[in-house]
Design an enzyme around this catalytic site. Sequence first.
Site, short mmCIF file in Angstrom:
data_model
loop_
_atom_site.label_atom_id
_atom_site.label_comp_id
_atom_site.label_asym_id
_atom_site.label_seq_id
_atom_site.Cartn_x
_atom_site.Cartn_y
_atom_site.Cartn_z
N PRO A 283 0.78 -1.24 0.00
CA PRO A 283 0.00 0.00 0.00
C PRO A 283 0.82 1.29 0.00
O PRO A 283 0.78 2.08 0.95
CB PRO A 283 -0.84 -0.14 1.27
CG PRO A 283 0.03 -0.94 2.18
CD PRO A 283 0.74 -1.92 1.28
N CYS A 284 1.48 1.56 -1.10
CA CYS A 284 2.26 2.79 -1.22
C CYS A 284 1.35 4.03 -1.23
O CYS A 284 1.81 5.13 -0.95
CB CYS A 284 3.16 2.76 -2.45
SG CYS A 284 2.28 2.51 -3.99
#
Length: 157
Positions: free
Chosen positions: A120-121
């Site tokens: 989850p950047c």
Amino acid sequence: METIYINTPIGIMKLQGNESGISKICLLNEAIEISTKIPKIFNSSIQQLNEYFEGKRTHFTFQINPIGTEFQKKVWQELINIPYGKTCSYLELSKKLGDVKAIRAVAAANGKNPLLIIIPCHRVIGSDGSLTGYAGGLWRKKWLLHHENPLKQESLF
């Protein structure tokens, strides 16, 4: 390496993988034909992504196989530790990795993330709370953060 294209609420998603796991998930800006024939290796990933977009899943359990340097993989592993519905700044991420001076390298590794949403950047923001770059586009980052926010703001109008 197999490749498929699926439709999502934020556009067409390209998935690549093999028996070792899913190695790439990216969002496309152009129209492309959705895959009708889906190899077995994608069944779990598609199901879990659908559940995520339906608001029924907060983490993923299918096998992943991201391709990158050891440093990139270290950063990506730290990204996975950012809880659903929470955010972290690049500076905080650099501190967690043990080197506050590595902020640019951490940001570069974040930008090379091959598994959007799964790693989850999109949960990484600027120290001032601003939305910063996202490979899928800032509108998608905003959508994902809103989607994961446990306190949904209802429209007044």
